[in-house]
Design an enzyme around this catalytic site. Structure first.
Site, short mmCIF file in Angstrom:
data_model
loop_
_atom_site.label_atom_id
_atom_site.label_comp_id
_atom_site.label_asym_id
_atom_site.label_seq_id
_atom_site.Cartn_x
_atom_site.Cartn_y
_atom_site.Cartn_z
N HIS A 1 0.84 -1.41 -0.07
CA HIS A 1 0.02 0.00 -0.26
C HIS A 1 0.88 1.30 -0.06
CE1 HIS A 1 -2.94 2.70 1.36
NE2 HIS A 1 -4.17 1.83 1.01
N GLY B 1 5.39 21.35 11.83
CA GLY B 1 6.46 20.48 12.04
C GLY B 1 7.56 20.94 11.04
N HIS C 1 11.29 13.26 9.31
CA HIS C 1 11.86 12.62 10.45
C HIS C 1 12.74 11.68 10.04
CE1 HIS C 1 11.52 10.00 14.08
NE2 HIS C 1 11.09 11.10 14.79
N PRO C 2 13.85 11.29 10.83
CA PRO C 2 14.82 10.22 10.24
C PRO C 2 14.25 8.91 10.18
CG PRO C 2 15.12 11.11 12.46
CD PRO C 2 14.28 11.99 11.95
N THR C 3 13.25 8.55 10.96
CA THR C 3 12.69 7.30 10.72
C THR C 3 10.99 6.91 10.61
OG1 THR C 3 12.60 6.89 13.31
CG2 THR C 3 14.48 5.94 12.31
N ALA C 4 10.49 8.03 10.72
CA ALA C 4 8.96 8.04 10.88
C ALA C 4 8.38 8.92 9.60
CB ALA C 4 8.36 8.59 12.06
N GLY C 5 9.03 9.48 8.74
CA GLY C 5 8.71 10.19 7.53
C GLY C 5 7.79 11.38 7.81
#
Lengths: 297, 297
Positions: A79, A160, A165-169
């Site tokens: 998805h 924001g 975000h380095p891991t959370a997009g």
């Protein structure tokens, strides 16, 4: 009557059950209606309902937990997705207004942006510009293309930081009306017919307002289906979609063999069908006995 | 789910408002859904719902208050009646069974007979013999003929003394399914047509099972109506009555211009109409969002 809001939060994990469980358990003081995980999508939809403050708090807490536990750099799934928490739609129920749901989207979006350092885009009724109404347009490029997208001044986030975000997009937050997933099954195996009828139903291709539609094959049953999202069933009632499918199917020489509602739908959408077909005059939803047995009225 | 029971207690006062109020106020710990007084009938229907024990207690307390305050020897009214409290039907709801409602009818009937010295006849599903199923048959002779009726060994009461209460007459208690009052309006002023169609709908004259029907004139609107009681709408769905009226009306060359449900009806009766006309497969009442917002499930 109460002011309630529903939230159908989509997050990017479904294959590791205990991660899903830990994220879901962050939702407190709300009624969880459904947890639908799809392993091939590697995505879970958590649906919960409650009063505005509690739902806003739960949406933030679930997002914080997901941001902590999901690393999008190693995320695989069928998805489209751009974040650990991909999309958070709020749906006003009962006495709540769309304005209140939009306001909640802003509150929660700002908290996610500021508190979790995740870029946030507002969509649907909360969109800050027309190009951001549609989720597909915001999400184009997905997680992998996010860094490049955020360098385009056209894609400054609504809340924001201006970098992923380095891991959370990134996360999309918004407000929309109650969407009903409604499918009509045709007595044929010809997918072309289902696709043609879907085109006739689809608002974008000249069909009914508020209807998205595709033709799909139901392999196990050997028949085809017109699969629809009715994005405003209060404006465009289910029976109107049903009758148009029926008429189009007749034109193609195939019968309608059944239909289905996937998931939940509001009472007034059901009573609207009864009002239409039984030609009811002045029928109030409050005449349904069960509405008098529950709640405070 | 809860075991609930509804009671539609009919008592013989409507013209003296403070008497009505004092009788109604005897119902405690139950949810009062409606108080419908008819001055020409000189009769009030008090509808309340709750758990079995509370509803049984309220039915007895209301009856005790009515027996105290109403003197049938001076009662005048257009509606047939035999007692200060004329009839007490219990209707099982949700998870409750007819057997439980019949048992409640026995309990309350016995308390009224023994505690208030009012003769009690059980009717409908609680009837102790076939000739007592029908309220009209028990009530024939009304209050004025009661003393004579009770001298007939065939009419020994089910509970209480074998002679009328000196001022309160007799009371009929029983259990029945949820009855829906459903009317269909015809685009004509010809009462003969409404009566003919009512005859075609009426179970007794060869029509649909579970349907009582009469033709009436709606003077203010200049049209006529087929007025029905669907005494088991779970067995005989509303749409079947509607469609038969429609077909019969077509035969008479008149259109159906509308219909109405009078009072309340259970959710499943509404969803049955939607299931029928939209050809829904596997649609559960639990898919109605509001059922998930209330109660404990």
């Amino acid at each position: 009557m109460a002011k309630l809001v529903e939230c159908a939060l989509n997050f990017s994990e479904a294959r590791r059950a205990e991660i899903v469980e830990r994220i879901v358990s962050a939702a407190e003081n709300v009624r969880v209606l459904d947890v639908a995980s799809d392993a091939s999508h590697n995505r879970t939809v958590l649906t919960f309902v409650g009063q505005f403050a509690a739902v806003g708090e739960a949406a933030y807490a679930v997002t914080a937990r997901a941001v902590e536990l999901i690393d999008m750099n190693s995320h695989q799934g069928e998805h489209p997705r751009m974040g650990a928490v991909d999309v958070i739609p709020f749906v006003p129920l009962q006495d709540a207004s769309m304005e209140e749901a939009v306001s909640l989207a802003h509150d929660v979006g700002q908290r996610i942006g500021t508190g979790l350092k995740v870029p946030v885009f507002l969509y649907e009724a909360a969109a800050t510009r027309p190009e951001r109404r549609n989720l597909a347009d915001i999400r184009r490029g997905e997680y992998e293309g996010l860094a490049g997208k955020l360098q385009d001044p056209e894609w400054l986030p609504d809340y924001g930081p201006g970098a992923p975000h380095p891991t959370a997009g990134a996360t999309v937050v918004g407000a929309r009306t109650y969407l009903v997933a409604y499918n009509v099954n045709l007595g044929t195996s010809d997918l072309g017919i289902a696709r043609a009828i879907a085109r006739a139903l689809r608002a974008k291709s000249g069909g009914l307002s508020n209807v998205k539609a595709i033709g799909v094959a139901l392999e196990e049953r050997g028949i085809v289906q017109v699969s629809m999202n009715v994005v405003d069933p209060f404006k465009t009632p289910l029976h109107r979609a049903f009758e148009l499918v029926r008429v189009e199917a007749e034109r193609h020489g195939v019968p309608v063999v059944g239909s289905e509602v996937v998931g939940l739908l509001p009472l007034s959408v059901v009573t609207d069908a009864a009002r239409h077909y039984l030609r009811l005059e002045d029928f109030e939803d409050g005449q349904v006995l069960e509405t008098r047995l529950w709640g405070d009225e």
